[in-house]
Design a protein around this motif. Structure first.
Motif, PDB file in Angstrom:
ATOM      1  N   GLN A 144     -11.958  14.693   3.389  1.00 22.65           N
ATOM      2  CA  GLN A 144     -11.487  13.964   2.218  1.00 22.65           C
ATOM      3  C   GLN A 144     -11.578  14.843   0.977  1.00 22.65           C
ATOM      4  N   ASN A 192      -3.455   9.145  -0.749  1.00 20.88           N
ATOM      5  CA  ASN A 192      -3.548   7.984  -1.621  1.00 20.88           C
ATOM      6  C   ASN A 192      -2.906   8.360  -2.954  1.00 20.88           C
ATOM      7  N   LEU A 238      -4.869   4.720  -5.761  1.00 17.55           N
ATOM      8  CA  LEU A 238      -6.068   4.219  -5.086  1.00 17.55           C
ATOM      9  C   LEU A 238      -5.948   2.714  -4.883  1.00 17.55           C
ATOM     10  N   TYR A 296      -9.536   1.583   1.297  1.00 16.84           N
ATOM     11  CA  TYR A 296      -9.527   3.045   1.377  1.00 16.84           C
ATOM     12  C   TYR A 296      -9.895   3.489   2.795  1.00 16.84           C
ATOM     13  N   ARG A 305      -6.969   2.820   5.078  1.00 14.68           N
ATOM     14  CA  ARG A 305      -5.864   3.755   4.854  1.00 14.68           C
ATOM     15  C   ARG A 305      -6.127   5.100   5.526  1.00 14.68           C
ATOM     16  N   SER A 323      -6.629  12.149  -2.129  1.00 10.79           N
ATOM     17  CA  SER A 323      -6.430  11.118  -3.139  1.00 10.79           C
ATOM     18  C   SER A 323      -6.065  11.771  -4.458  1.00 10.79           C
ATOM     19  N   ILE A 377     -15.141   3.137  -4.416  1.00 15.81           N
ATOM     20  CA  ILE A 377     -14.975   3.698  -3.071  1.00 15.81           C
ATOM     21  C   ILE A 377     -16.185   4.542  -2.694  1.00 15.81           C
TER      22      ILE A 377
END
Length: 427
Positions: free
Chosen positions: A221, A318, A321, A328, A331, A346, A359
């Motif tokens: 991420q 994303n 958001l 989240y 997704r 993101s 998040i």
């Protein structure tokens, strides 16, 4: 452990082998024996863990152990899902694993003609996979009788609650016999899920194969912090410069999905939009084109956050958001499935910082930031609550300060990216 050790029939093992599977996933290894014992189940598992086969295989086995009823066949298995896409995914799973068994299944959902569904129900069907709205319509029109259902599955139960289906679920349950086996699958455990489980399940076996409300460990991420007006340019750059072949992009609104898709097409990126205003035929065509590589980018609202069955999807973005932190997790769960590596990016502007904070609170960790985005730096830190709207000024007092105009992608007041995006890179 091998599938052959789970007590499944030769026909089911043959179907599993034809799909190239030998070893069950953790959720399958834990759920299949318990379901075969006739126990109620409360299962928590991230998407991509194989949970659909985790309940379709043992349910087919249980049906196989019983005598085939007289025609027309009564519905004995009812599987409720929140979206049409997930209903079709489960339906395909039932067809795949039950291909060597003499059972009928029917998918029931809105957005398509109801007449073929009614005709198939008249023929009789053993298994119904349905979204709550269309299912209740057919019940109320006397086209469907659920009085002989023996097995009830709530798939993606948390999503159904998020979408406001709790009343419909309770109505459906009212049409079912009290004596039945109940299976509840949920990616997250909100308090409402616990309440539903207490009402629905009898002495359930609780199964969990991942940390609650956690993202899959196979998903890397990253957060890019930048002003909103540069998001689309950065997205096009990432797709083209990285030569991405497949990326699922989440936006907040249907209009935003259509607008972004048009912009990406202008950038030379093959793209389609997926949201609730699209007809079922258009949604199926967009998904098929995405899966077969005809398009590179699929821009979707959260209707696609659950139920998309895409093997080895490498990238999720994303663009906006989500308003709900748990979404989240859903997704980014579209990538990094079944042990494969995936990347979730993101694009966050300062006004979304409070959503990012929520998040990270849910994940109990900070998502790494990209230090050099190629644009002017913005702050995403130390924002823990949604900013309050500014009070409305009298019209006479409203002024636009010189230099305060928003900068459009075509009129940038800051330097563009250090590396220019080339349209041909996405081809």
């Amino acid at each position: 452990m091998q599938f052959s050790e789970l007590g499944l029939s030769a026909q089911l093992l043959q179907a599993v082998a034809e799909q190239g599977y030998q070893s069950p996933t953790p959720i399958q290894a834990q759920a299949i024996p318990v379901i075969l014992q006739g126990r109620d189940v409360l299962a928590g598992a991230q998407t991509g863990t194989g949970k659909t086969a985790g309940f379709t295989l043992p349910l087919l086995q249980l049906l196989q152990q019983q005598a085939i009823p007289q025609k027309p066949r009564p519905v004995r298995v009812l599987i409720l899902t929140p979206t049409r896409e997930l209903a079709m995914q489960v339906y395909e799973s039932v067809k795949t694993y039950g291909k060597h068994l003499p059972f009928f299944a029917e998918a029931i959902f809105g957005g398509v003609s109801v007449l073929p569904q009614i005709q198939n129900l008249k023929r009789g069907t053993d298994i119904v996979i349905a979204t709550p709205g269309r299912l209740l319509d057919l019940i109320q029109q006397k086209h469907l009788d659920l009085s002989r259902v023996e097995y009830l599955v709530l798939d993606e139960a948390d999503r159904m609650l998020d979408m406001g289906f709790i009343r419909d679920i309770r109505k459906v349950i009212g049409f079912l016999p009290k004596k039945r086996q109940n299976l509840l699958f949920s990616a997250t455990y909100a308090p409402e899920i616990s309440q539903l489980a207490e009402q629905l399940l009898t002495n359930p076996v609780e199964i969990s194969v991942a940390k609650r409300n956690a993202a899959a460990e196979t998903v890397s991420q990253l957060v890019y912090g930048l002003k909103r007006e540069y998001k689309r340019e950065l997205l096009s750059y990432l797709i083209g410069n990285g030569n991405w072949q497949q990326v699922l992009i989440f936006v907040r609104t249907k209009h935003g999905a259509d607008r972004l898709c048009k912009q990406l097409i202008q950038d030379g990126i093959r793209c389609a939009a997926l949201h609730g205003d699209k007809s079922q035929g258009a949604r199926v065509r967009a998904l098929d084109a995405f899966k077969d590589g005809s398009i590179t980018a699929l821009v979707a609202t959260d209707i696609a956050a659950r139920g998309l069955d895409i093997d080895q999807l490498p990238h999720v973005v994303n663009y906006d958001l989500p308003q709900v932190a748990e979404d989240y997790v859903h997704r980014i769960g579209r990538t990094g499935r079944a042990g494969a590596d995936g990347q979730a990016i993101s694009l966050v502007d300062p006004e979304e910082a409070y959503l990012l904070a929520a998040i990270e609170k849910l994940l109990k960790r900070e998502i790494p930031r990209v230090a050099d985005t190629g644009y002017e730096k913005v702050s995403l830190d130390n924002v823990n609550s949604k900013p309050k709207p500014k009070p409305q000024q009298p019209r006479s007092a409203q002024r636009t300060r010189p230099g305060n105009h928003a900068t459009s992608p075509g009129k940038q007041s800051t330097p563009a990216r250090k590396s220019n995006y080339s349209r041909t890179n996405s081809r």
